[in-house]
Write a protein that holds these residues in place. Structure first.
Motif, PDB file in Angstrom:
ATOM      1  N   ASN A  61       0.830  -1.198   0.000  1.00  0.00           N
ATOM      2  CA  ASN A  61       0.000   0.000   0.000  1.00  0.00           C
ATOM      3  C   ASN A  61       0.872   1.259   0.000  1.00  0.00           C
ATOM      4  N   MET A  62       1.982   1.222   0.743  1.00  0.00           N
ATOM      5  CA  MET A  62       2.910   2.364   0.717  1.00  0.00           C
ATOM      6  C   MET A  62       3.584   2.471  -0.648  1.00  0.00           C
ATOM      7  N   VAL A  63       3.956   1.338  -1.229  1.00  0.00           N
ATOM      8  CA  VAL A  63       4.557   1.357  -2.567  1.00  0.00           C
ATOM      9  C   VAL A  63       3.570   1.951  -3.559  1.00  0.00           C
ATOM     10  N   ARG A  64       2.311   1.548  -3.453  1.00  0.00           N
ATOM     11  CA  ARG A  64       1.288   2.087  -4.343  1.00  0.00           C
ATOM     12  C   ARG A  64       1.160   3.598  -4.163  1.00  0.00           C
ATOM     13  N   GLY A  65       1.173   4.056  -2.919  1.00  0.00           N
ATOM     14  CA  GLY A  65       1.084   5.494  -2.651  1.00  0.00           C
ATOM     15  C   GLY A  65       2.249   6.260  -3.262  1.00  0.00           C
ATOM     16  N   ILE A  66       3.438   5.690  -3.156  1.00  0.00           N
ATOM     17  CA  ILE A  66       4.621   6.314  -3.744  1.00  0.00           C
ATOM     18  C   ILE A  66       4.491   6.347  -5.266  1.00  0.00           C
ATOM     19  N   LEU A  67       4.132   5.203  -5.851  1.00  0.00           N
ATOM     20  CA  LEU A  67       3.984   5.132  -7.306  1.00  0.00           C
ATOM     21  C   LEU A  67       2.908   6.089  -7.810  1.00  0.00           C
ATOM     22  N   MET A  68       1.794   6.156  -7.086  1.00  0.00           N
ATOM     23  CA  MET A  68       0.692   7.026  -7.501  1.00  0.00           C
ATOM     24  C   MET A  68       1.120   8.482  -7.495  1.00  0.00           C
ATOM     25  N   THR A  69       1.674   8.917  -6.391  1.00  0.00           N
ATOM     26  CA  THR A  69       2.063  10.319  -6.271  1.00  0.00           C
ATOM     27  C   THR A  69       3.111  10.689  -7.314  1.00  0.00           C
ATOM     28  N   ALA A  70       4.146   9.874  -7.403  1.00  0.00           N
ATOM     29  CA  ALA A  70       5.222  10.179  -8.347  1.00  0.00           C
ATOM     30  C   ALA A  70       4.735  10.148  -9.790  1.00  0.00           C
TER      31      ALA A  70
ATOM     32  N   VAL B 200      -1.272   7.084 -17.174  1.00  0.00           N
ATOM     33  CA  VAL B 200       0.031   6.567 -16.751  1.00  0.00           C
ATOM     34  C   VAL B 200      -0.035   6.080 -15.305  1.00  0.00           C
ATOM     35  N   ALA B 201      -0.622   6.882 -14.430  1.00  0.00           N
ATOM     36  CA  ALA B 201      -0.688   6.506 -13.010  1.00  0.00           C
ATOM     37  C   ALA B 201      -1.467   5.211 -12.815  1.00  0.00           C
ATOM     38  N   THR B 202      -2.564   5.063 -13.515  1.00  0.00           N
ATOM     39  CA  THR B 202      -3.352   3.824 -13.409  1.00  0.00           C
ATOM     40  C   THR B 202      -2.521   2.627 -13.837  1.00  0.00           C
ATOM     41  N   THR B 203      -1.798   2.766 -14.921  1.00  0.00           N
ATOM     42  CA  THR B 203      -0.992   1.665 -15.446  1.00  0.00           C
ATOM     43  C   THR B 203       0.184   1.345 -14.524  1.00  0.00           C
ATOM     44  N   VAL B 204       0.856   2.370 -14.037  1.00  0.00           N
ATOM     45  CA  VAL B 204       2.001   2.167 -13.149  1.00  0.00           C
ATOM     46  C   VAL B 204       1.565   1.513 -11.838  1.00  0.00           C
ATOM     47  N   CYS B 205       0.408   1.905 -11.338  1.00  0.00           N
ATOM     48  CA  CYS B 205      -0.058   1.420 -10.031  1.00  0.00           C
ATOM     49  C   CYS B 205      -0.808   0.094 -10.091  1.00  0.00           C
ATOM     50  N   ALA B 206      -1.199  -0.337 -11.265  1.00  0.00           N
ATOM     51  CA  ALA B 206      -2.009  -1.555 -11.374  1.00  0.00           C
ATOM     52  C   ALA B 206      -1.380  -2.771 -10.696  1.00  0.00           C
ATOM     53  N   PRO B 207      -0.104  -3.077 -10.935  1.00  0.00           N
ATOM     54  CA  PRO B 207       0.466  -4.253 -10.255  1.00  0.00           C
ATOM     55  C   PRO B 207       0.435  -4.131  -8.730  1.00  0.00           C
ATOM     56  N   ALA B 208       0.761  -2.952  -8.210  1.00  0.00           N
ATOM     57  CA  ALA B 208       0.726  -2.753  -6.755  1.00  0.00           C
ATOM     58  C   ALA B 208      -0.698  -2.853  -6.228  1.00  0.00           C
ATOM     59  N   ASP B 209      -1.677  -2.340  -6.985  1.00  0.00           N
ATOM     60  CA  ASP B 209      -3.083  -2.450  -6.587  1.00  0.00           C
ATOM     61  C   ASP B 209      -3.519  -3.913  -6.488  1.00  0.00           C
ATOM     62  N   VAL B 210      -3.174  -4.697  -7.495  1.00  0.00           N
ATOM     63  CA  VAL B 210      -3.564  -6.107  -7.501  1.00  0.00           C
ATOM     64  C   VAL B 210      -2.911  -6.838  -6.335  1.00  0.00           C
ATOM     65  N   MET B 211      -1.621  -6.577  -6.119  1.00  0.00           N
ATOM     66  CA  MET B 211      -0.915  -7.249  -5.023  1.00  0.00           C
ATOM     67  C   MET B 211      -1.483  -6.860  -3.668  1.00  0.00           C
ATOM     68  N   LYS B 212      -1.709  -5.574  -3.439  1.00  0.00           N
ATOM     69  CA  LYS B 212      -2.227  -5.163  -2.133  1.00  0.00           C
ATOM     70  C   LYS B 212      -3.631  -5.724  -1.907  1.00  0.00           C
TER      71      LYS B 212
ATOM     72  N   PHE C  92      -2.101 -10.775 -15.152  1.00  0.00           N
ATOM     73  CA  PHE C  92      -2.901 -10.695 -13.930  1.00  0.00           C
ATOM     74  C   PHE C  92      -2.663  -9.368 -13.212  1.00  0.00           C
ATOM     75  N   MET C  93      -1.495  -8.768 -13.430  1.00  0.00           N
ATOM     76  CA  MET C  93      -1.155  -7.528 -12.725  1.00  0.00           C
ATOM     77  C   MET C  93      -1.997  -6.337 -13.185  1.00  0.00           C
TER      78      MET C  93
END
Length: 186
Positions: free
Chosen positions: A62-71, A108-120, A148-149
């Protein structure tokens, strides 16, 4: 990135409850949690399902996703806005420039965060049986393939795209009207 990480950590308990409530109907009746609402979910998790440890399940992804989303949102908005203005002759002061750049940043943000979203989601839902994230990832890639990501990408974008557009449109309006900025000397 720091604010994204802090936001991911601070909102983790709400994500756990949200994900579990959304998935509840997919479970067989005996395994359903049947939270009445988010507050009931937090209470039941804290009281009966492992306490704070369970409420903070999945905090790392969830923290990784937050970092990826913001950046990814902030950086790509600026890059797209600059490209639109310098290469495609968009007017930097026009709303359509801001909305176009923010829509692209949302993509871009949706695509970058998708793997982290699925994992979390998998970790918070308990489908990983408390396995390390990398093991869950490796098992999923082996069984389901790398695509799957990106499960749920479209619903995620339909939420995140307009949200990103509103954020950056609001920021541009605040800058235009110098809200929260020092007064100019005349």
């Amino acid at each position: 990135m720091f604010s994204g990480a802090i936001g991911g950590l601070a909102g983790n308990f709400a994500d756990v409850v949200n994900i579990r409530m959304q998935n509840d109907s997919a479970l067989e009746a005996a395994k359903r949690r049947n939270y009445k609402n988010a507050i009931d979910g937090v209470y039941k998790i804290y009281r009966y399902e492992g306490g704070l440890k369970t409420l903070f399940t999945g905090w790392k992804p969830n923290m990784v996703r937050g970092i990826l989303m913001t950046a990814s949102q902030v950086v790509t908005y600026d890059v797209f806005k600059n490209y639109l203005v310098t290469k495609l002759d968009f007017d930097a002061s026009k709303n359509y420039t801001h909305l176009t750049a923010s829509l692209l940043a949302g993509l871009v943000a949706t695509t970058v965060c998708a793997p982290a979203d699925v994992m979390k989601t998998r970790i918070m839902n308990g489908s990983g049986d408390h396995q390390p994230a990398l093991k869950i990832l490796a098992d999923a890639v082996r069984k389901e393939g790398p695509s799957f990501m990106f499960r749920g990408w479209l619903p995620s974008f339909t939420r995140l795209g307009p949200f990103t557009m509103l954020i950056f449109f609001a920021i541009e309006q605040l800058k235009k009207h110098r809200v929260g900025m020092p007064k100019e000397d005349k």
